[in-house]
Write a protein that holds these residues in place. Sequence first.
Motif, PDB file in Angstrom:
ATOM      1  N   ALA A 291       0.809  -1.216   0.000  1.00 25.31           N
ATOM      2  CA  ALA A 291       0.000   0.000   0.000  1.00 25.31           C
ATOM      3  C   ALA A 291       0.846   1.272   0.000  1.00 25.31           C
ATOM      4  N   ASP A 292       2.183   1.120  -0.060  1.00 27.14           N
ATOM      5  CA  ASP A 292       3.098   2.266  -0.006  1.00 27.14           C
ATOM      6  C   ASP A 292       2.852   3.095   1.247  1.00 27.14           C
ATOM      7  N   ARG A 293       2.783   2.397   2.402  1.00 26.17           N
ATOM      8  CA  ARG A 293       2.589   3.061   3.687  1.00 26.17           C
ATOM      9  C   ARG A 293       3.769   2.766   4.598  1.00 26.17           C
ATOM     10  N   VAL A 294       3.908   3.558   5.633  1.00 31.93           N
ATOM     11  CA  VAL A 294       4.865   3.319   6.708  1.00 31.93           C
ATOM     12  C   VAL A 294       4.124   3.468   8.033  1.00 31.93           C
ATOM     13  N   CYS A 295       4.651   2.864   9.089  1.00 26.84           N
ATOM     14  CA  CYS A 295       3.997   2.933  10.396  1.00 26.84           C
ATOM     15  C   CYS A 295       4.963   3.474  11.442  1.00 26.84           C
ATOM     16  N   ARG A 296       4.385   4.019  12.519  1.00 31.59           N
ATOM     17  CA  ARG A 296       5.188   4.513  13.635  1.00 31.59           C
ATOM     18  C   ARG A 296       4.988   3.692  14.901  1.00 31.59           C
ATOM     19  N   THR A 297       3.800   3.062  15.042  1.00 30.58           N
ATOM     20  CA  THR A 297       3.471   2.390  16.295  1.00 30.58           C
ATOM     21  C   THR A 297       3.110   0.927  16.048  1.00 30.58           C
ATOM     22  N   VAL A 298       3.680   0.060  16.879  1.00 31.25           N
ATOM     23  CA  VAL A 298       3.421  -1.380  16.819  1.00 31.25           C
ATOM     24  C   VAL A 298       2.624  -1.751  18.064  1.00 31.25           C
ATOM     25  N   VAL A 299       1.512  -2.457  17.871  1.00 31.96           N
ATOM     26  CA  VAL A 299       0.612  -2.807  18.976  1.00 31.96           C
ATOM     27  C   VAL A 299       0.470  -4.327  19.045  1.00 31.96           C
TER      28      VAL A 299
END
Length: 411
Positions: A291-299
Amino acid sequence: MFVSDSVAPRRPRIQSRAEASILHADLDSFYASVEQRDQPWLRGKPVIVGGGVVLAASYEAKAFGIRTPMNAGQALRLCPHAIVVPPRMSAYAEASKAVFAVFHDTTPVVEGISIDEAFLDVSGLRRISGEPIDIGHRLRAQVADQVGLPISVGIARNKFLAKVASAVAKPDGLRLVEPGGELDFLHPLPVQRLWGVGKVTSATLHANGITRIGQLAELGEPHLRAILGPAAARHLFALSWARDPRRVETGTRRRSIGAQRALGRRPRDPEEIAAYLDGLTDRLGRRLRAADRVCRTVVLRLRFDDFTRATRSHTLVEATDASTAIRHAARQLLHTAQPLIAERGITLIGLALTNLDDADTMQLTLPLQARADNTLDATLDDLRRRFGSSAVTRAALLRSGEGISVPLLPD
């Protein structure tokens, strides 16, 4: 000026459009309906889709009290003659694409909620396509003829009422909430029909003698605030008076993505649990990059053997789509939760990635270079895209597999 105490307070005004032109279209028992479509001998019989957990149940099975995500053993005790079929996620994904093609042929304003439901705004189409109720009937006929699946449609002046109407119309029906008749339709319904009323809130309301939406509406927000708190009271009171100003939105992107795996109730050693978590990490990393996304938080989400739950989260220093960085954070969270797992046992492990952003907005680090496209992640993604998601897997998951990957709408 003197105002008598006997004068009834004015009813809150319904905030919505003038005409009922929002459709909520919802496929009926989607997975089970696809199985009954593709295997005619299953039609009219109680069908359960899943393995250890019920992923879907036909209406014939629901008549025995079978619901998702019920344990399959419990479901078979309720209905011993139910037919259990393994899920075919690729078939469900293809059926969803075909149904959404019908949606987009109906109107350009489509907001997908999941692979089996969407809101459609048909305002302004009267001269082209007729009245909203005619559009709804035609939509149902086209889904039945072109895709071979039953679908229920609700039509109203706002999204909330349209969704409630489609639920009332199930199975395989259509319900129009006429303008001006919203409260007559809504108030006799049980409070469970309100968005945000689950088991806990429902039990609280029932304990206070509130079982119908009309009772909640007449109670008033101040009294409701004392029972549920300010935020929930404000939300539910507005819905009880059919207030929902939200528009049908197109082109919105997910705020988070997640995956989970049911583990059953037998004991699991830490290495096995960690392997399942790695599988979830790989799956979510692929979705993030696709999806060409990046994340900051892992839950990290856990469900224990006593049915209690726990959540742990970690925010990364930099946004990323790298499986290695996500896996490292997830493993740290799992390590801190191991004492709880050892004490209570574990029946489900889940992982979610939040604080998502577009990959092309990611801050570059010195030296300023474009993101590499020849990484191990990119190579593995390409192999799985060409040869299937199980073409490459972790050695620790060879016997158990990566688990079921539920099809999702494109992000």
